[in-house]
Scaffold this motif. Structure first.
Motif, short mmCIF file in Angstrom:
data_model
loop_
_atom_site.label_atom_id
_atom_site.label_comp_id
_atom_site.label_asym_id
_atom_site.label_seq_id
_atom_site.Cartn_x
_atom_site.Cartn_y
_atom_site.Cartn_z
N UNK A 138 24.21 65.72 76.94
CA UNK A 138 22.93 66.76 76.43
C UNK A 138 23.41 68.01 76.18
N UNK A 139 23.79 68.60 77.05
CA UNK A 139 23.67 70.29 77.12
C UNK A 139 25.35 70.35 76.16
N UNK A 140 26.15 69.68 76.24
CA UNK A 140 27.41 70.06 75.65
C UNK A 140 27.72 69.05 74.35
N UNK A 141 27.14 67.86 74.43
CA UNK A 141 27.42 66.80 73.35
C UNK A 141 26.39 66.73 72.52
N UNK A 142 25.27 67.31 72.76
CA UNK A 142 24.24 67.12 72.06
C UNK A 142 24.18 65.89 71.30
N UNK A 143 23.83 64.74 72.25
CA UNK A 143 23.79 63.37 71.71
C UNK A 143 22.55 63.12 70.88
N UNK A 148 27.14 57.06 67.82
CA UNK A 148 28.26 56.32 68.70
C UNK A 148 29.02 57.33 69.61
N UNK A 149 29.00 56.62 70.85
CA UNK A 149 29.69 57.50 71.95
C UNK A 149 30.70 56.71 72.75
N UNK A 150 31.99 57.10 72.63
CA UNK A 150 33.04 56.48 73.45
C UNK A 150 33.55 57.15 74.75
N UNK A 151 33.24 56.47 75.69
CA UNK A 151 33.26 56.71 76.94
C UNK A 151 34.68 56.20 77.57
N UNK A 152 35.46 56.95 78.07
CA UNK A 152 36.66 56.56 78.65
C UNK A 152 36.52 56.36 80.29
N UNK A 153 37.11 55.47 80.83
CA UNK A 153 36.82 55.09 82.40
C UNK A 153 35.33 54.84 82.49
N UNK A 154 35.13 53.77 81.61
CA UNK A 154 33.74 53.32 81.70
C UNK A 154 33.22 52.63 82.88
N UNK A 155 33.91 52.28 83.80
CA UNK A 155 33.56 51.97 85.13
C UNK A 155 33.46 52.57 86.20
N UNK A 168 19.67 55.55 76.81
CA UNK A 168 18.53 56.22 77.15
C UNK A 168 18.05 57.20 76.09
N UNK A 169 19.32 57.75 75.48
CA UNK A 169 19.14 58.68 74.26
C UNK A 169 19.01 57.82 72.97
N UNK A 170 19.04 56.57 73.18
CA UNK A 170 19.16 55.79 71.66
C UNK A 170 20.41 56.03 71.02
N UNK A 171 21.45 56.10 71.79
CA UNK A 171 22.82 56.16 70.95
C UNK A 171 23.46 54.86 71.71
N UNK A 172 24.79 54.67 71.07
CA UNK A 172 25.64 53.47 71.20
C UNK A 172 26.65 53.72 72.13
N UNK A 173 26.91 53.13 73.38
CA UNK A 173 28.05 53.40 74.20
C UNK A 173 29.04 52.56 74.02
N UNK A 214 34.42 56.20 62.68
CA UNK A 214 34.87 56.64 63.99
C UNK A 214 33.59 57.05 64.94
N UNK A 215 33.76 57.66 65.88
CA UNK A 215 32.64 57.83 67.11
C UNK A 215 32.21 59.41 66.76
N UNK A 216 31.01 59.64 67.10
CA UNK A 216 30.44 60.97 67.07
C UNK A 216 30.78 61.63 68.14
N UNK A 217 30.86 61.06 69.42
CA UNK A 217 31.18 61.75 70.47
C UNK A 217 31.99 60.86 71.54
#
Length: 337
Positions: A138-143, A148-155, A168-173, A214-217
């Motif tokens: 939120x503060x840095x990524x302004x999701x 679409x958000x790519x999260x490394x080390x997802x676990x 919760x932000x309505x974006x796609x992880x 591609x992904x937005x974040x």
């Protein structure tokens, strides 16, 4: 043990988990505007492993004892406290260090109430990783909703928080992880897709999922070894946030030209060495916007995920377990009461 002493996780020289031991040390005294927290449960973070290895020193003025988050009860109020907290209140705390001890001092604004229905163990798993994820998204990524958000080390603990906050932000992880078990956990928590980086090219899989857009974040704790795949699967005007260097710090290749072509933003972040004012703002925003969702029933309820609980005396085993990259979720430590 004298009343002005306490037990703490300690090491004399940087090195492996075998260097850790439990030591009797002076109990801290709360300063102006600080609260003394009697710690019931603390949690383990990658930063603890790096500090133990001599690679990540605490910020100036911070305790050299390990531990960036803890839960427990208010034991004492320092001078100048504004009356937000009473002795005996249960609370959880964001810390620059010192959490893996029986007592820790905390600026009163960096304490948070424990959400109704959560245990002290669950609460100890929240401050560092959930505030990190909230800050990155939120503060840095302004999701934004629909992104679409790519999260490394997802676990990982930050990944588990980021999946839920992205939803919760309505974006796609989307997530990367190194085993089927970890991918299944991520998808159970809301990831739209997961890619095993050991078995497939996550860049190709990401581009396929996004139909080439591609992904937005990107939330990236890996760094060097992932740079080219990251920038290749970044969408136009995408944001790539680097908050760790587990995959090395060196980049060999045309990073700038590739990023420039995408009009991409590369943002770096470390929470631990942020100043007190920033952390107060972050805790306040998180408390208002996110914390209530840990108690709400329904599809948007947030959930800290615990992997293992160790007694403080087994701190060496806890470090070995995390170092082997076996945990799915948070490793927490019970402190002697």
């Amino acid at each position: 043990m004298a009343s002005d002493r306490m037990l703490a996780v300690y090491f004399d020289n940087p090195g492996g988990p075998e260097n850790l031991y439990i030591k009797e040390v002076p109990k801290p005294i709360p300063g102006e505007g600080e609260v003394l927290l009697k710690v019931a449960v603390s949690a383990l973070n990658r930063a603890d492993l790096l500090q133990r290895q001599g690679q990540y020193h605490p910020p100036p003025g911070a305790s050299s004892i390990l531990g960036l988050e803890a839960s427990g009860h208010v034991s004492e109020l320092g001078p100048g406290c504004q009356g937000h907290w009473k002795i005996g209140d249960s609370a959880m705390a964001l810390l620059p260090g010192g959490g893996q001890a029986q007592y820790v001092t905390v600026p009163e604004e960096l304490l948070m109430s424990i959400p109704e229905g959560l245990t002290l163990h669950q609460a100890a798993a929240i401050p560092e990783v959930w505030l990190t994820s909230f800050q990155l998204l939120h503060l840095l990524g302004n999701v934004q909703a629909g992104e679409t958000v790519l999260i490394h080390a997802g676990a990982s603990s930050v990944g588990i928080a980021a999946i839920q906050l992205t939803r919760m932000a309505g974006a796609i992880p989307l997530v990367t992880a190194g085993s089927q078990n970890k991918l299944q956990m991520a998808e159970k928590l809301g990831a739209a897709a997961g890619f095993n980086y050991k078995e497939q090219d996550f860049c190709e899989a990401t581009l396929k999922f996004t139909k080439g857009a591609g992904v937005n974040l990107i939330l990236d704790c890996i760094g060097g070894s992932y740079w080219e795949k990251n920038v290749n699967c970044l969408a136009l005007d995408g944001r790539w946030i680097l908050y760790g260097l587990l995959g090395g710090e060196d980049v060999n290749g045309p990073l700038f030209s590739k990023l420039f072509y995408k009009r991409g933003s590369l943002i770096t972040s470390r929470l631990r060495n942020r100043d007190k004012k920033y952390k107060q703002m972050l805790v306040k925003a998180f408390t208002e916007q996110i914390l209530p969702h840990f108690s709400k029933e329904g599809p948007q309820r947030l959930l800290p995920v615990l992997d293992r609980v160790y007694p403080m005396a087994e701190i060496q085993a806890a470090h070995k377990y995390m170092e082997a990259n076996r945990n799915v979720g948070k490793i927490v430590l019970e402190l002697p009461q």
